[in-house]
Design an enzyme around this catalytic site. Structure first.
Site, PDB file in Angstrom:
ATOM      1  N   ILE A   1     -50.219 -19.208  16.903  1.00 60.11           N
ATOM      2  CA  ILE A   1     -51.299 -20.177  17.289  1.00 60.11           C
ATOM      3  C   ILE A   1     -52.506 -20.183  16.352  1.00 60.11           C
ATOM      4  O   ILE A   1     -53.296 -20.981  16.131  1.00 60.11           O
ATOM      5  CB  ILE A   1     -51.521 -20.115  18.685  1.00 60.11           C
ATOM      6  CG1 ILE A   1     -52.095 -21.188  19.291  1.00 60.11           C
ATOM      7  CG2 ILE A   1     -52.550 -18.948  18.951  1.00 60.11           C
ATOM      8  CD1 ILE A   1     -52.232 -21.337  20.925  1.00 60.11           C
TER       9      ILE A   1
ATOM     10  N   ASN B   1     -46.162  -5.429  13.446  1.00 59.62           N
ATOM     11  CA  ASN B   1     -47.391  -4.571  13.938  1.00 59.62           C
ATOM     12  C   ASN B   1     -47.081  -3.755  15.076  1.00 59.62           C
ATOM     13  O   ASN B   1     -46.472  -4.553  16.032  1.00 59.62           O
ATOM     14  CB  ASN B   1     -48.804  -5.448  14.091  1.00 59.62           C
ATOM     15  CG  ASN B   1     -49.149  -6.202  13.275  1.00 59.62           C
ATOM     16  OD1 ASN B   1     -49.193  -5.798  11.901  1.00 59.62           O
ATOM     17  ND2 ASN B   1     -49.831  -7.554  13.137  1.00 59.62           N
TER      18      ASN B   1
ATOM     19  N   GLY C   1     -52.916  -3.430  14.893  1.00 62.00           N
ATOM     20  CA  GLY C   1     -53.294  -4.656  15.161  1.00 62.00           C
ATOM     21  C   GLY C   1     -52.187  -5.687  16.294  1.00 62.00           C
ATOM     22  O   GLY C   1     -52.432  -6.838  16.393  1.00 62.00           O
ATOM     23  N   GLN C   2     -51.427  -4.705  16.913  1.00 67.93           N
ATOM     24  CA  GLN C   2     -50.576  -5.307  17.580  1.00 67.93           C
ATOM     25  C   GLN C   2     -51.315  -5.747  18.925  1.00 67.93           C
ATOM     26  O   GLN C   2     -52.009  -5.010  19.589  1.00 67.93           O
ATOM     27  CB  GLN C   2     -49.205  -4.281  18.218  1.00 67.93           C
ATOM     28  CG  GLN C   2     -48.348  -5.196  19.223  1.00 67.93           C
ATOM     29  CD  GLN C   2     -46.997  -4.448  19.510  1.00 67.93           C
ATOM     30  OE1 GLN C   2     -47.042  -3.030  19.174  1.00 67.93           O
ATOM     31  NE2 GLN C   2     -46.249  -4.835  20.171  1.00 67.93           N
TER      32      GLN C   2
ATOM     33  N   HIS D   1     -41.933  -8.671  18.147  1.00 70.53           N
ATOM     34  CA  HIS D   1     -42.136  -9.864  17.296  1.00 70.53           C
ATOM     35  C   HIS D   1     -42.239  -9.290  15.784  1.00 70.53           C
ATOM     36  O   HIS D   1     -43.079  -8.610  15.623  1.00 70.53           O
ATOM     37  CB  HIS D   1     -43.096 -10.783  17.762  1.00 70.53           C
ATOM     38  CG  HIS D   1     -44.615 -10.333  17.820  1.00 70.53           C
ATOM     39  ND1 HIS D   1     -44.787  -9.513  18.736  1.00 70.53           N
ATOM     40  CD2 HIS D   1     -45.613 -10.292  16.988  1.00 70.53           C
ATOM     41  CE1 HIS D   1     -46.321  -9.052  18.620  1.00 70.53           C
ATOM     42  NE2 HIS D   1     -46.697  -9.467  17.314  1.00 70.53           N
TER      43      HIS D   1
END
Ligand code: 5GP
Ligand code: ZN
Length: 119
Positions: A36, A92, A98-99, A105
């Site tokens: 997104i 990540n 940064g997850q 994923h």
């Protein structure tokens, strides 16, 4: 139970069709959809339909599905025509890296020059 859908998980909701996503590929075990908030001209997320919090826990519990994620990442790269110029597959893992979504994923990023090492 491990792998079962989690009621409060954004990506489980995308798998269930409860939240819309721009799906580019789907298999029996995986879904690939556009991020997104893309960080490159191609930025696709490849996720397992089963819920595990990160790639390592997925691989430990269901190695076949972890393999499917990598196979699908490669197919996305082919479909998006980013193979020739190079692309990156990123998992990540942990908030310090940064997850932000704790459903495993892979990010597939390409279509521009990519710096190494990443920030
Ligand atoms: P992370 O930060 O956990 O490695 O990656 C999560 C990714 O999910 C981010 O790149 C973020 O932009 C993306 N994302 C968050 N919410 C949504 C959403 O509702 N739909 C889609 N398509 N991507 C999302
Ligand atoms: Zn989930």
């Amino acid at each position: 139970m491990a792998g079962e859908p989690q009621a409060d998980c954004l990506f489980c909701k995308i798998v269930a069709g409860q939240i819309p996503a721009t799906v580019v590929r789907e298999t029996e075990t995986t879904v690939a959809f556009r991020d997104i908030n893309p960080q490159a001209p191609t930025h696709v997320l490849v996720i397992p339909k089963v819920h595990y919090p990160d790639a390592a826990s997925l691989a430990a519990a269901e190695p076949g599905v972890a393999s499917d994620i990598l196979i699908e990442a490669g197919r996305v790269a082919l479909d998006e025509k980013i193979v020739e110029h190079g692309y990156r597959v990123v998992f990540n893992t942990g908030s310090g890296a940064g997850q932000t979504v704790f459903h495993a994923h892979a990010h597939v990023l390409g279509g521009r020059g990519l710096q190494w090492p990443p920030g």
